[in-house]
Write a protein that holds these residues in place. Structure first.
Motif, PDB file in Angstrom:
ATOM      1  N   HIS A   1      52.769  25.729  69.718  1.00  0.00           N
ATOM      2  CA  HIS A   1      53.861  24.766  69.911  1.00  0.00           C
ATOM      3  C   HIS A   1      55.187  25.485  70.194  1.00  0.00           C
ATOM      4  O   HIS A   1      55.934  25.114  71.082  1.00  0.00           O
ATOM      5  CB  HIS A   1      53.986  23.884  68.667  1.00  0.00           C
ATOM      6  CG  HIS A   1      55.122  22.915  68.766  1.00  0.00           C
ATOM      7  ND1 HIS A   1      54.978  21.653  69.256  1.00  0.00           N
ATOM      8  CD2 HIS A   1      56.439  23.063  68.484  1.00  0.00           C
ATOM      9  CE1 HIS A   1      56.159  21.059  69.271  1.00  0.00           C
ATOM     10  NE2 HIS A   1      57.062  21.889  68.789  1.00  0.00           N
ATOM     11  N   ARG A   2      55.452  26.546  69.426  1.00  0.00           N
ATOM     12  CA  ARG A   2      56.701  27.295  69.650  1.00  0.00           C
ATOM     13  C   ARG A   2      56.720  27.878  71.059  1.00  0.00           C
ATOM     14  O   ARG A   2      57.738  27.844  71.744  1.00  0.00           O
ATOM     15  CB  ARG A   2      56.812  28.455  68.659  1.00  0.00           C
ATOM     16  CG  ARG A   2      57.133  27.999  67.270  1.00  0.00           C
ATOM     17  CD  ARG A   2      57.460  29.213  66.424  1.00  0.00           C
ATOM     18  NE  ARG A   2      57.411  28.867  65.013  1.00  0.00           N
ATOM     19  CZ  ARG A   2      57.718  29.711  64.055  1.00  0.00           C
ATOM     20  NH1 ARG A   2      58.086  30.931  64.329  1.00  0.00           N
ATOM     21  NH2 ARG A   2      57.651  29.345  62.785  1.00  0.00           N
ATOM     22  N   GLY A   3      55.562  28.417  71.469  1.00  0.00           N
ATOM     23  CA  GLY A   3      55.489  29.017  72.806  1.00  0.00           C
ATOM     24  C   GLY A   3      55.721  27.970  73.877  1.00  0.00           C
ATOM     25  O   GLY A   3      56.451  28.204  74.847  1.00  0.00           O
ATOM     26  N   LEU A   4      55.126  26.783  73.676  1.00  0.00           N
ATOM     27  CA  LEU A   4      55.276  25.723  74.682  1.00  0.00           C
ATOM     28  C   LEU A   4      56.727  25.261  74.777  1.00  0.00           C
ATOM     29  O   LEU A   4      57.205  24.890  75.842  1.00  0.00           O
ATOM     30  CB  LEU A   4      54.375  24.531  74.329  1.00  0.00           C
ATOM     31  CG  LEU A   4      52.918  24.665  74.770  1.00  0.00           C
ATOM     32  CD1 LEU A   4      52.084  23.513  74.220  1.00  0.00           C
ATOM     33  CD2 LEU A   4      52.786  24.729  76.294  1.00  0.00           C
ATOM     34  N   THR A   5      57.419  25.306  73.647  1.00  0.00           N
ATOM     35  CA  THR A   5      58.843  24.931  73.666  1.00  0.00           C
ATOM     36  C   THR A   5      59.602  25.874  74.602  1.00  0.00           C
ATOM     37  O   THR A   5      60.400  25.445  75.420  1.00  0.00           O
ATOM     38  CB  THR A   5      59.441  25.030  72.243  1.00  0.00           C
ATOM     39  OG1 THR A   5      58.632  24.257  71.381  1.00  0.00           O
ATOM     40  CG2 THR A   5      60.868  24.529  72.202  1.00  0.00           C
ATOM     41  N   LEU A   6      59.321  27.163  74.474  1.00  0.00           N
ATOM     42  CA  LEU A   6      59.998  28.145  75.337  1.00  0.00           C
ATOM     43  C   LEU A   6      59.554  28.018  76.792  1.00  0.00           C
ATOM     44  O   LEU A   6      60.310  28.287  77.711  1.00  0.00           O
ATOM     45  CB  LEU A   6      59.659  29.566  74.878  1.00  0.00           C
ATOM     46  CG  LEU A   6      60.531  30.245  73.858  1.00  0.00           C
ATOM     47  CD1 LEU A   6      60.102  31.699  73.714  1.00  0.00           C
ATOM     48  CD2 LEU A   6      61.992  30.188  74.267  1.00  0.00           C
ATOM     49  N   ALA A   7      58.272  27.594  76.975  1.00  0.00           N
ATOM     50  CA  ALA A   7      57.704  27.532  78.331  1.00  0.00           C
ATOM     51  C   ALA A   7      57.904  26.161  78.961  1.00  0.00           C
ATOM     52  O   ALA A   7      57.275  25.868  79.987  1.00  0.00           O
ATOM     53  CB  ALA A   7      56.216  27.868  78.265  1.00  0.00           C
ATOM     54  N   ASN A   8      58.745  25.351  78.348  1.00  0.00           N
ATOM     55  CA  ASN A   8      58.979  23.973  78.838  1.00  0.00           C
ATOM     56  C   ASN A   8      57.671  23.217  79.056  1.00  0.00           C
ATOM     57  O   ASN A   8      57.518  22.489  80.041  1.00  0.00           O
ATOM     58  CB  ASN A   8      59.772  23.985  80.154  1.00  0.00           C
ATOM     59  CG  ASN A   8      61.160  24.535  79.930  1.00  0.00           C
ATOM     60  OD1 ASN A   8      61.743  24.314  78.867  1.00  0.00           O
ATOM     61  ND2 ASN A   8      61.677  25.267  80.899  1.00  0.00           N
ATOM     62  N   GLY A   9      56.715  23.436  78.164  1.00  0.00           N
ATOM     63  CA  GLY A   9      55.461  22.674  78.206  1.00  0.00           C
ATOM     64  C   GLY A   9      54.461  23.156  79.248  1.00  0.00           C
ATOM     65  O   GLY A   9      53.400  22.553  79.406  1.00  0.00           O
TER      66      GLY A   9
END
Ligand SMILES: Nc1ncnc2c1ncn2[C@@H]1O[C@H](COP(=O)(O)OP(=O)(O)OP(=O)(O)O)[C@@H](O)[C@H]1O
Ligand SMILES: [Mg+2]
Length: 366
Positions: free
Chosen positions: A329-337
């Motif tokens: 989830h944290r990674g997706l936040t940085l990757a804009n989903g």
């Protein structure tokens, strides 16, 4: 146009910076109030995000442990935003629940029993500038909808009036808690969180960017009152985990300047650190959280990749599904989903994409 670059941040901190609690703007006499110290890769990333986000109107969420520099960075963002209005701090830990609305939006005389005079709200004070909402998780759930409406429409109502007003305010919110945990407990609105986390900056703890310690200390050498670092001095600072982060480092250096002999040795510093007893609840609370944080920072500082830092311990049952989901989830936040960008954040190659997606699907991690 922002007139700073990565290297120009590496410079002195103010003397006042040590004891000064940033309630509004930092003092004008402070030559370094607009700078973010730290040449580590993680702080370069923070500065890059500050540059990217500063000129936008959208809200920003600053997340990080106590003492990492949330107030400081909020001010720097305001400074480089070119917004002409004031930088106003709303400290949610000091505003009582029943007064929140009137503090935020103001009230008219007679609006409630103790409203003897008109009061200007923080939103009005910050018109044309920035409102820094410190510890946003403390905003009462009932008021969060009003705050969200204000973020969406820039409109608000002074308590005790019926007409709407408009204010052009940029919101920067800070939290040292995990807001998603607050959402799951029903204490924080998910829709407000989504408004805020579009522009999120995670400010890493000092123990994950130890190379910044020396730079921070060198910028505080005046606090050592002419004493010089002796044997074991740097090793001691490098070894320690800094649960109170930059604030704790500033305090230790200041105390060393007052009470240590010259030159200041590692064992002397060590005893000051022990006396300080800075083990803070955020840090010591749960091994679980620390565990995830450590893995997360290994990933974003490129010390490790997803297969080694996450998949391996997951298969060995050292990490559970909830923890892996949290990291994703944290990674997706940085990757804009975007999963294609997520694998880059997790230090994987394009050719790993299908393997990665299969791993998520087979283990119900999506
Ligand atoms: N990268 C940095 N460069 C310069 N000064 C910093 C930096 N990070 C933190 N500081 C200084 O460290 C001190 C603590 O920072 P600050 O008050 O912003 O932390 P915080 O994250 O808001 O803490 P808390 O959660 O306890 O409110 C301040 O004096 C601030 O100026
Ligand atoms: Mg703060």
């Amino acid at each position: 146009m922002l007139n700073y670059d990565t290297d120009s941040f590496s410079c002195l901190l103010p003397v006042e910076g040590v004891a000064h609690s940033l309630t509004q703007e930092p003092p004008k006499t402070d030559p370094n109030r607009n700078r973010i110290i730290g040449g580590s890769r993680l702080m370069k990333k923070v500065r890059q995000l500050v540059r990217e986000f500063a000129m936008e109107y959208d809200p920003i969420l600053l997340n990080g442990e106590t003492g990492v520099g949330k107030n400081h960075i909020a001010w720097v963002i305001h400074h480089y935003s070119a917004r002409r209005g004031k930088f106003v701090v709303a400290d949610m830990t000091t505003i009582s629940e029943n007064l929140f609305e009137s503090e935020m939006f103001g009230h008219r005389r007679g609006a409630f029993t103790d409203a003897w005079t008109d009061k200007e709200g923080l939103v009005e004070k910050a018109d044309g500038g920035t409102l820094f909402i410190d510890e946003i998780s403390e905003v009462p759930i009932g008021i969060q909808a009003k705050l969200m409406r204000f973020i969406d429409t820039q409109r608000y109502r002074i308590v005790g009036t019926t007409t709407e007003r408009k204010a052009n305010v940029r919101i920067i919110a800070a939290s040292n808690k995990d807001l998603r945990e607050a959402i799951s407990k029903g204490e924080f609105r998910q829709d407000l969180y989504f408004r805020l986390q579009a522009f999120e900056i995670l400010i890493p703890p000092l123990r994950h960017r130890r190379e910044d310690v020396m730079e921070l200390v060198n910028s505080h050498l005046h606090l050592l009152k002419g004493k010089s670092p002796g044997s074991g001095f740097w090793e001691c600072l490098q070894k320690y985990d800094w649960p109170g982060n930059v604030r704790e480092l500033q305090n230790i250096i200041k105390r060393a300047g007052i009470s240590c002999n010259d030159p200041i040795t590692g064992p002397e510093l060590q005893s000051i650190i022990k006396q300080g007893c800075f083990l803070l609840p955020e840090y010591s609370k749960t091994n679980h959280k620390k565990h995830i944080d450590d893995i997360w920072y290994q990933l974003i500082s490129s010390e490790s990749d997803f297969w080694t830092a996450v998949k391996k311990p997951f298969l060995a049952r050292d990490l559970n599904r909830t923890e892996v989901k949290e990291i994703i989830h944290r990674g997706l936040t940085l990757a804009n989903g975007k999963y294609k960008d997520l694998i880059k954040i997790f230090n994987l190659n394009d050719k790993d994409y299908h393997k990665f997606m299969t791993f998520l699907r087979d283990n119900k991690l999506r």
